[in-house]
Design a protein around this motif. Structure first.
Motif, PDB file in Angstrom:
ATOM      1  N   ILE A  84       1.800  -8.420   0.553  1.00 24.26           N
ATOM      2  CA  ILE A  84       2.447  -8.074  -0.704  1.00 24.26           C
ATOM      3  C   ILE A  84       2.904  -6.626  -0.597  1.00 24.26           C
ATOM      4  CG2 ILE A  84       2.114  -7.717  -3.168  1.00 24.26           C
ATOM      5  CD1 ILE A  84       0.053  -9.922  -3.116  1.00 24.26           C
ATOM      6  N   VAL A  85       4.209  -6.396  -0.846  1.00 25.61           N
ATOM      7  CA  VAL A  85       4.735  -5.040  -0.813  1.00 25.61           C
ATOM      8  C   VAL A  85       4.293  -4.347  -2.096  1.00 25.61           C
ATOM      9  CG1 VAL A  85       6.795  -3.612  -0.644  1.00 25.61           C
ATOM     10  CG2 VAL A  85       6.709  -5.798   0.534  1.00 25.61           C
ATOM     11  N   SER A  86       3.438  -3.338  -1.925  1.00 27.44           N
ATOM     12  CA  SER A  86       2.857  -2.697  -3.110  1.00 27.44           C
ATOM     13  C   SER A  86       3.783  -1.621  -3.649  1.00 27.44           C
ATOM     14  CB  SER A  86       1.502  -2.095  -2.761  1.00 27.44           C
ATOM     15  OG  SER A  86       1.661  -1.118  -1.762  1.00 27.44           O
ATOM     16  N   LYS A  87       3.736  -1.466  -4.948  1.00 25.13           N
ATOM     17  CA  LYS A  87       4.478  -0.418  -5.629  1.00 25.13           C
ATOM     18  C   LYS A  87       3.465   0.514  -6.269  1.00 25.13           C
ATOM     19  CE  LYS A  87       8.335  -3.502  -6.449  1.00 25.13           C
ATOM     20  NZ  LYS A  87       7.891  -4.494  -5.486  1.00 25.13           N
ATOM     21  N   ALA A 132      -6.702  -8.958  -3.053  1.00 21.01           N
ATOM     22  CA  ALA A 132      -7.536 -10.137  -3.273  1.00 21.01           C
ATOM     23  C   ALA A 132      -7.864 -10.739  -1.915  1.00 21.01           C
ATOM     24  CB  ALA A 132      -6.794 -11.140  -4.143  1.00 21.01           C
ATOM     25  N   ARG A 133      -8.578 -11.841  -1.924  1.00 15.14           N
ATOM     26  CA  ARG A 133      -8.960 -12.482  -0.672  1.00 15.14           C
ATOM     27  C   ARG A 133      -7.732 -13.098  -0.003  1.00 15.14           C
ATOM     28  NH1 ARG A 133     -14.054 -13.814   0.804  1.00 15.14           N
ATOM     29  NH2 ARG A 133     -14.241 -15.255   2.541  1.00 15.14           N
ATOM     30  N   GLY A 134      -7.530 -12.763   1.268  1.00 13.87           N
ATOM     31  CA  GLY A 134      -6.391 -13.299   1.994  1.00 13.87           C
ATOM     32  C   GLY A 134      -5.086 -12.616   1.658  1.00 13.87           C
ATOM     33  N   VAL A 135      -5.163 -11.474   0.974  1.00 14.72           N
ATOM     34  CA  VAL A 135      -3.964 -10.738   0.582  1.00 14.72           C
ATOM     35  C   VAL A 135      -4.071  -9.333   1.143  1.00 14.72           C
ATOM     36  CG1 VAL A 135      -2.707  -9.757  -1.378  1.00 14.72           C
ATOM     37  CG2 VAL A 135      -3.629 -12.056  -1.519  1.00 14.72           C
ATOM     38  N   LYS A 136      -2.987  -8.853   1.765  1.00  9.28           N
ATOM     39  CA  LYS A 136      -2.975  -7.483   2.267  1.00  9.28           C
ATOM     40  C   LYS A 136      -1.831  -6.740   1.601  1.00  9.28           C
ATOM     41  CE  LYS A 136      -2.630  -4.692   6.358  1.00  9.28           C
ATOM     42  NZ  LYS A 136      -3.767  -4.137   6.989  1.00  9.28           N
ATOM     43  N   LEU A 137      -2.174  -5.623   0.959  1.00  8.23           N
ATOM     44  CA  LEU A 137      -1.150  -4.804   0.311  1.00  8.23           C
ATOM     45  C   LEU A 137      -0.520  -3.902   1.362  1.00  8.23           C
ATOM     46  CD1 LEU A 137      -3.079  -3.807  -2.911  1.00  8.23           C
ATOM     47  CD2 LEU A 137      -1.301  -5.512  -2.687  1.00  8.23           C
ATOM     48  N   VAL A 138       0.794  -3.920   1.441  1.00 10.96           N
ATOM     49  CA  VAL A 138       1.502  -3.121   2.435  1.00 10.96           C
ATOM     50  C   VAL A 138       2.634  -2.363   1.754  1.00 10.96           C
ATOM     51  CG1 VAL A 138       1.002  -4.687   4.329  1.00 10.96           C
ATOM     52  CG2 VAL A 138       3.049  -5.035   3.004  1.00 10.96           C
ATOM     53  N   ASP A 139       3.158  -1.355   2.440  1.00 10.92           N
ATOM     54  CA  ASP A 139       4.347  -0.700   1.917  1.00 10.92           C
ATOM     55  C   ASP A 139       5.567  -1.252   2.658  1.00 10.92           C
ATOM     56  OD1 ASP A 139       3.923   0.431   4.331  1.00 10.92           O
ATOM     57  OD2 ASP A 139       4.082   2.502   3.692  1.00 10.92           O
ATOM     58  N   LYS A 140       6.768  -0.828   2.266  1.00 10.67           N
ATOM     59  CA  LYS A 140       7.993  -1.403   2.821  1.00 10.67           C
ATOM     60  C   LYS A 140       8.078  -1.182   4.326  1.00 10.67           C
ATOM     61  CE  LYS A 140      10.897  -1.351  -1.216  1.00 10.67           C
ATOM     62  NZ  LYS A 140      12.060  -0.830  -1.871  1.00 10.67           N
ATOM     63  N   ARG A 141       7.653  -0.016   4.777  1.00  8.49           N
ATOM     64  CA  ARG A 141       7.734   0.313   6.201  1.00  8.49           C
ATOM     65  C   ARG A 141       6.893  -0.667   7.024  1.00  8.49           C
ATOM     66  NH1 ARG A 141      11.332   1.942   8.616  1.00  8.49           N
ATOM     67  NH2 ARG A 141      10.812   0.392  10.127  1.00  8.49           N
TER      68      ARG A 141
END
Length: 177
Positions: A125-128, A135-144
């Motif tokens: 998930i691209v975080s803002k 959450a479980r099985g979810v990784k927060l990432v930035d656009k780069r």
């Protein structure tokens, strides 16, 4: 021997003797008597004991890391449970009377397919700013990070013989030989 703190301390304590400081003159008589009673030469450590200590340390260093061992155990457990479920399903299909033999074989092979116990992939998930929590099985990432992952996937796909891209348009005209 050196694994136990008490034995190491005892060894250091045993090294304090008359051979460490050789200055008996000018001391009171009671002290010289006490020294004569308690002085001990430093005993050499036998080579077999040194070899035994080295072997103990080597065994400690070559032991697998606990987290790695636990991860392997979890992976094996997942594989076993998946295999048990597939076997149960295959048994039920084999005992079924309303299916033909060919259908049974096809159903059993389908049940036994993919027993490599893969973990579910992560969702990126691209975080803002001030975005959602992980959450479980979810990784927060930035656009780069997201773009880098896409580029890596593209590169591996290209290496594996995916879409064969070539020069097009003006690039083809520029590189014309």
């Amino acid at each position: 021997m050196m694994l136990r703190h008490s034995k190491a301390k005892a060894m250091v304590d045993a090294s304090y003797n008359r051979y460490a400081w050789n200055d008996p003159e000018g001391l009171p008589d009671w002290f010289v008597d006490d020294e004569n009673k308690h002085h001990r030469p430093q005993l050499p450590i036998p080579p077999e004991l040194v070899a035994k200590m080295k072997e103990k340390f080597l065994n400690l260093s070559t032991r697998p890391i606990a987290k790695v061992a636990e991860a392997r155990a979890r992976k094996n457990k997942r594989a076993r449970t998946k295999l048990a479920a597939a076997k149960k399903k295959a048994e039920a299909v084999a005992n079924s009377s309303e299916m033909s033999e060919a259908m049974k074989l096809k159903a059993i092979s389908k049940a036994m397919r993919g027993q490599d116990a893969k973990r579910p992939g992560k969702t990126y998930i691209v975080s803002k700013k001030g975005g959602t929590k992980g959450a479980r099985g979810v990784k927060l990432v930035d656009k780069r990070m997201k773009n880098d992952k896409r580029a890596m996937d593209r590169a591996t796909k290209k290496r594996m013989g995916g879409k064969q891209g070539g020069l097009s348009g003006s690039k083809r005209r520029r590189n014309h030989k």
